[in-house]
Motif scaffolding. Structure first.
Motif, mmCIF file in Angstrom:
data_model
loop_
_atom_site.group_PDB
_atom_site.id
_atom_site.type_symbol
_atom_site.label_atom_id
_atom_site.label_comp_id
_atom_site.label_asym_id
_atom_site.label_seq_id
_atom_site.Cartn_x
_atom_site.Cartn_y
_atom_site.Cartn_z
ATOM 1 N N SER A 180 0.789 -1.045 -0.311
ATOM 2 C CA SER A 180 0.017 0.617 0.234
ATOM 3 C C SER A 180 1.032 1.464 0.030
ATOM 4 O O SER A 180 2.000 0.806 0.205
ATOM 5 N N ARG A 257 -6.633 -6.024 -9.571
ATOM 6 C CA ARG A 257 -7.685 -5.442 -9.118
ATOM 7 C C ARG A 257 -7.135 -4.915 -7.806
ATOM 8 O O ARG A 257 -7.135 -4.342 -6.456
ATOM 9 N N LYS A 258 -6.032 -5.132 -7.804
ATOM 10 C CA LYS A 258 -4.943 -3.865 -7.266
ATOM 11 C C LYS A 258 -4.319 -2.849 -7.855
ATOM 12 O O LYS A 258 -3.056 -1.791 -7.396
ATOM 13 N N VAL A 260 -5.126 0.446 -8.620
ATOM 14 C CA VAL A 260 -6.590 1.598 -8.657
ATOM 15 C C VAL A 260 -5.530 2.799 -9.507
ATOM 16 O O VAL A 260 -4.426 2.830 -10.095
ATOM 17 N N ASP A 261 -6.789 3.710 -8.867
ATOM 18 C CA ASP A 261 -5.964 5.044 -9.931
ATOM 19 C C ASP A 261 -4.780 5.724 -9.544
ATOM 20 O O ASP A 261 -3.598 5.515 -10.658
ATOM 21 N N ASP A 262 -4.098 5.932 -8.350
ATOM 22 C CA ASP A 262 -2.558 5.906 -7.783
ATOM 23 C C ASP A 262 -1.607 4.969 -8.926
ATOM 24 O O ASP A 262 -0.683 5.646 -9.282
ATOM 25 N N SER A 264 -1.967 3.030 -11.281
ATOM 26 C CA SER A 264 -2.037 3.245 -12.684
ATOM 27 C C SER A 264 -1.227 3.964 -13.604
ATOM 28 O O SER A 264 -0.466 3.770 -14.091
ATOM 29 N N GLU A 271 -5.973 1.691 -15.845
ATOM 30 C CA GLU A 271 -6.512 0.755 -14.256
ATOM 31 C C GLU A 271 -7.789 -0.563 -14.506
ATOM 32 O O GLU A 271 -7.810 -0.378 -15.831
ATOM 33 N N GLY A 272 -7.397 -1.160 -13.680
ATOM 34 C CA GLY A 272 -7.953 -2.568 -13.784
ATOM 35 C C GLY A 272 -7.154 -3.625 -14.278
ATOM 36 O O GLY A 272 -7.532 -4.843 -14.193
ATOM 37 N N GLN A 431 -4.864 -2.259 -1.898
ATOM 38 C CA GLN A 431 -4.943 -1.021 -2.040
ATOM 39 C C GLN A 431 -6.587 -0.391 -1.865
ATOM 40 O O GLN A 431 -6.989 0.883 -2.034
ATOM 41 N N GLU A 432 -7.195 -1.247 -0.515
ATOM 42 C CA GLU A 432 -8.476 -0.863 -0.316
ATOM 43 C C GLU A 432 -8.533 0.394 0.242
ATOM 44 O O GLU A 432 -7.811 -0.124 1.389
#
Length: 501
Positions: A180, A257-258, A260-262, A264, A271-272, A431-432
């Motif tokens: 994270s 799924r990990k 995410v925007d930042d 990416s 993303e995704g 990353q949640e």
């Protein structure tokens, strides 16, 4: 409905007399293993969802919880063990590759535990580190073969770029995405506070962490995620990742799924989407190709930064290291088969690679025999667990060590081995946002600094007991080690004598 052949590995044991149904366990479990029944006003548990992360146990205010290993067994069979049967059932049910994380758990020999440190007595008196100077500062990079002086007798300094460490311990590569934002911030802040270095891994460098560039090692891996000129110039050193101890010979995989925007933006991928690194670098198929990349990176950074080449510990690692040393690399990093990772195929993790202790000893010996040991520094990782392991590694020939799993444990990791799911209850391998904020970077960096500083004190104590007052005098000094419970071949590779000799 298909039959479920698998029984849960762990069971949630709840003391009904202590439980006050405060629902802390329900709120804290990202795997939804706890549920509240409003009609009965009691908590229930779903054992199939428990990964044994101990988050609920740690935070239960009345100590009403414990996680116990199930006593469910298969019929006893030395060949077809319960673990083997469960893995076979999983693959028969899914048709997929088994994934695991956090290093090799198999009961292979741990050679650190079979090496004892020698101590001085009368003729070579010990040194008291509390009252006498003790130097554990370390410099990583190519060293000159001899001292050169100018016409006035002054020493001429023609050193290649060096990394300066107050303690010979660095934080190994863990990419942003696999761990994270708060975990990366904890590592970066701790590295600056300790005057050591942390490694970005193959995920690029988040824009917020450029301020830590003086204590950052940036990595160039086969996927080239997040690699650009500013990134290369941001680091104090550049590491080319050729291999990794947990999965030698294969590439990396970060699930979509990990991403995410930042993550990416940092990795420069959609993303995704899954971030899949190729097994080889597609521009490196020989030492000559590696040399070309080493000097391309040096050229891109005006020859101001040392270049590290990271390789996995495999059976011919000494010959590989010899080639790397001749490629122009300043530092070789070797990663042993117990190294951790966020996700690796189980079969690769558990059956490929060799122990870092044997790899280190053979590499150091080979480089010395070829007269090129000073051409490179050697850094090793792959389950460095404590300060004694650090001392033993340096005595076997390392200049410094990398730690990763140990650093994550300091941050609160409980080795529940579910990193690949992205639902780390401790805010580390996730990353949640709701989970990430569970790791406080202020506390995380403080715990990391406490760990490494305590190791520094212990290293000085052990060196003092050996009658050695500098790391340089310890490096490669195998007379300071004795083996126990080892056969002649193992002693020969390690280059140590048996205890009592």
């Amino acid at each position: 409905m298909p039959i479920n052949y698998l029984y849960p590995d762990y069971e949630i044991a709840r003391n009904a007399q202590r439980c006050i149904a405060c629902r802390v366990c329900e709120r804290q479990c990202a795997n939804e293993a706890h549920r509240y029944d409003p009609e009965l006003n009691l908590m229930t548990g779903d054992d199939t969802r428990c990964v044994n992360c101990h988050r609920c146990v740690s935070l239960c205010p009345t100590h009403a919880l414990k996680i116990i290993k199930t006593d469910h067994t298969f019929k006893e069979n030395a060949n077809w063990t319960g673990e083997t049967i469960k893995e076979l059932y999983r693959q028969a049910g899914t048709g997929g590759v088994l994934l695991s994380s956090m290093g090799n758990p198999k009961p292979y020999p741990v050679y650190w535990d079979k090496l004892l440190i020698n101590a001085s007595q009368v003729t070579n008196p010990s040194i008291d580190p509390l009252r006498e100077p003790m130097e554990i500062k370390t410099y990583l990079g190519k060293k000159p073969e001899r001292i050169e002086r100018d016409q006035d007798g002054e020493i001429t300094c023609n050193l290649s770029p060096q990394l300066e460490l107050d303690i010979p311990v660095m934080f190994s590569a863990m990419s942003y995405g696999s761990i994270s934002y708060n975990a990366h911030e904890s590592l970066a802040r701790a590295a600056r506070g300790l005057n050591t270095f942390y490694n970005t891994g193959e995920g690029g460098l988040h824009q917020d962490f450029y301020e830590y560039s003086a204590n950052t090692i940036v990595q160039v891996a086969s996927g080239r995620f997040g690699v650009h000129k500013d990134y290369l110039n941001a680091g104090a050193a550049i590491e080319i990742k050729m291999g990794q101890g947990a999965k030698p010979g294969i590439g990396g995989h970060l699930p979509g799924r990990k991403i995410v925007d930042d993550v990416s933006r940092t990795r420069m991928i959609p993303e995704g989407s899954d971030a899949i690194s190729p097994a080889p670098h597609h521009d490196i198929y020989s030492i000559e190709d590696l040399r070309q990349l080493v000097y391309s990176l040096k050229e891109a950074t005006d020859y101001k930064k040392p270049v590290i080449v990271k390789i996995a510990a495999v059976h011919n690692v000494a010959a590989i290291a010899s080639g790397v040393a001749r490629s122009g690399a300043d530092i070789i990093a070797i990663d042993g088969f117990r190294g951790g990772t966020g996700a690796a195929p189980t079969r690769i993790r558990d059956h490929v690679g060799i122990p870092i202790e044997l790899a280190l000893a053979s590499v150091d010996e080979r480089l010395r025999q070829e007269g090129i040991r000073n051409n490179v520094s050697v850094v090793v990782g792959g389950s460095i667990r404590n300060s004694a392991d650090v001392v033993k590694a340096i005595a076997l020939g390392a200049d410094a060590v990398y730690i990763a799993t140990g650093a994550l444990l300091a941050l609160g990791c409980h080795l529940c081995r579910s990193c690949q799911t992205g639902k780390c209850n401790w805010g580390i391998a996730t990353q949640e946002p709701e989970l990430v904020k569970r790791l406080n970077p202020d506390m995380g960096s403080e715990r990391l600094m406490n760990l490494v500083r305590s190791w520094g004190h212990e290293i000085k104590e052990m060196m003092g007991g050996m009658g050695i007052n500098s790391i340089e005098a310890l490096r490669g000094n195998r007379l300071m080690l004795r083996g126990i419970g080892l056969n002649e071949k193992e002693l020969g590779i390690l280059g140590v004598r048996y205890a009592g000799e």
